[in-house]
Design a protein around this motif. Structure first.
Motif, PDB file in Angstrom:
ATOM      1  N   ILE A 104       0.837  -1.202   0.000  1.00  0.00           N
ATOM      2  CA  ILE A 104       0.000   0.000   0.000  1.00  0.00           C
ATOM      3  C   ILE A 104       0.872   1.253   0.000  1.00  0.00           C
ATOM      4  N   ILE A 105       1.979   1.239   0.720  1.00  0.00           N
ATOM      5  CA  ILE A 105       2.887   2.382   0.705  1.00  0.00           C
ATOM      6  C   ILE A 105       3.497   2.562  -0.681  1.00  0.00           C
TER       7      ILE A 105
ATOM      8  N   ASN B 281      -1.732  -6.907  -6.345  1.00  0.00           N
ATOM      9  CA  ASN B 281      -1.162  -7.292  -5.061  1.00  0.00           C
ATOM     10  C   ASN B 281      -1.181  -8.816  -4.944  1.00  0.00           C
ATOM     11  N   ILE B 282       0.006  -9.412  -4.841  1.00  0.00           N
ATOM     12  CA  ILE B 282       0.079 -10.870  -4.776  1.00  0.00           C
ATOM     13  C   ILE B 282      -0.284 -11.335  -3.374  1.00  0.00           C
ATOM     14  N   SER B 283      -1.394 -12.027  -3.282  1.00  0.00           N
ATOM     15  CA  SER B 283      -1.902 -12.538  -2.011  1.00  0.00           C
ATOM     16  C   SER B 283      -1.640 -14.040  -1.940  1.00  0.00           C
ATOM     17  N   SER B 284      -2.531 -14.793  -1.330  1.00  0.00           N
ATOM     18  CA  SER B 284      -2.333 -16.223  -1.164  1.00  0.00           C
ATOM     19  C   SER B 284      -3.642 -16.888  -0.772  1.00  0.00           C
ATOM     20  N   CYS B 285      -3.776 -18.148  -1.164  1.00  0.00           N
ATOM     21  CA  CYS B 285      -4.928 -18.922  -0.712  1.00  0.00           C
ATOM     22  C   CYS B 285      -4.957 -19.035   0.804  1.00  0.00           C
TER      23      CYS B 285
ATOM     24  N   LEU C 177      -3.955  -7.849   3.586  1.00  0.00           N
ATOM     25  CA  LEU C 177      -3.635  -7.265   2.284  1.00  0.00           C
ATOM     26  C   LEU C 177      -4.867  -7.241   1.387  1.00  0.00           C
ATOM     27  N   ASN C 178      -5.677  -8.292   1.445  1.00  0.00           N
ATOM     28  CA  ASN C 178      -6.911  -8.312   0.657  1.00  0.00           C
ATOM     29  C   ASN C 178      -7.826  -7.154   1.047  1.00  0.00           C
ATOM     30  N   MET C 179      -7.935  -6.884   2.351  1.00  0.00           N
ATOM     31  CA  MET C 179      -8.781  -5.785   2.805  1.00  0.00           C
ATOM     32  C   MET C 179      -8.178  -4.439   2.415  1.00  0.00           C
TER      33      MET C 179
END
Length: 233
Positions: free
Chosen positions: A117-118, A136-140, A164-166
């Motif tokens: 986000i920064i 944005n690379i997240s994860s299951c 990160l999803n939020m």
């Protein structure tokens, strides 16, 4: 020519994004923590130092990139840490209740949740194309419907990616209309962080970028799967 900035670009999925984007005729700024001897700049590739855990490093990276281009079409926030890398192999310190370490948990949230986000904040003025994308690379592991459920608590990694999803959802409420943002589960990619993975970084980079090519406004701010569907929360 389009321009992209990829963090964590020295190996694994980040390198997969670099290689695929170069094949798609992008100019790529490849963000790495340090420039190594085998990192060779080419005509459409420039390695730039970006330690995502340091606001000073992020600022210097922005200054370097903005001196080379007036705009970016794409940012891939790929850099991250997992339970092993953040603890130097003592995964229980962020994964098991009896051993949890506050400082290591905070470091994991700093890198996995706050840094993307920064970076978006710092580079916002360069995202001028319509559309521009922030991936944005997240994860299951961020989901209570994890398709690879192991039964292991994994407090720090799972929670930092869920946050990160939020953050990505929040971004979608504030970004200019030309900028689209989404979080994405990249699949079981074979990397140094996931040696058991069965999908190649280049192939998964292509699949994720296909989401941008088949964009729907309803995707904005969502947690996507690499195959273009939504990942269940």
């Amino acid at each position: 020519m389009k321009y992209a900035f990829v963090t964590g670009a020295g190996r694994g999925l980040g390198k997969g994004f670099v290689d695929y984007l170069l094949d798609q005729d992008y100019f790529v700024f490849a963000g790495v923590r340090e420039i190594k001897v085998d990192y060779k700049n080419t005509e459409n590739l420039e390695y730039v130092v970006c330690d995502v855990s340091s606001d000073d490093s992020i600022q210097k990276c922005f200054e370097t990139i903005s001196s080379k281009t007036a705009s970016l079409d794409l940012i891939v926030n790929n850099a991250g840490v997992n339970k092993d890398s953040v603890t130097n192999g003592h995964k229980e310190k962020v994964s098991e209740l009896k051993d949890l370490d506050r400082n290591l948990l905070l470091e994991m949230f700093s890198v996995n949740t706050i840094s993307p986000i920064i970076i978006t904040q710092k580079f916002l003025s360069l995202l001028k194309s319509d559309p521009s994308f922030v991936i944005n690379i997240s994860s299951c592991r961020a989901s209570t419907h994890d398709e690879f459920e192991s039964g292991y608590p994994n407090y720090g990694y799972a929670s930092s990616k869920s946050a990160l999803n939020m953050m990505t959802f929040s971004l979608s409420k504030e970004l200019p209309k030309n900028i689209k943002a989404f979080a994405v589960h990249p699949g079981s990619v074979k990397t140094d962080m996931n040696e058991q993975g069965d999908q190649l970084p280049y192939d998964q980079a292509k699949n994720i970028l296909d989401i941008t090519k088949n964009w729907k406004d309803e995707f904005n701010g969502k947690f996507m799967n690499w195959n273009g569907g939504y990942y269940p929360l």
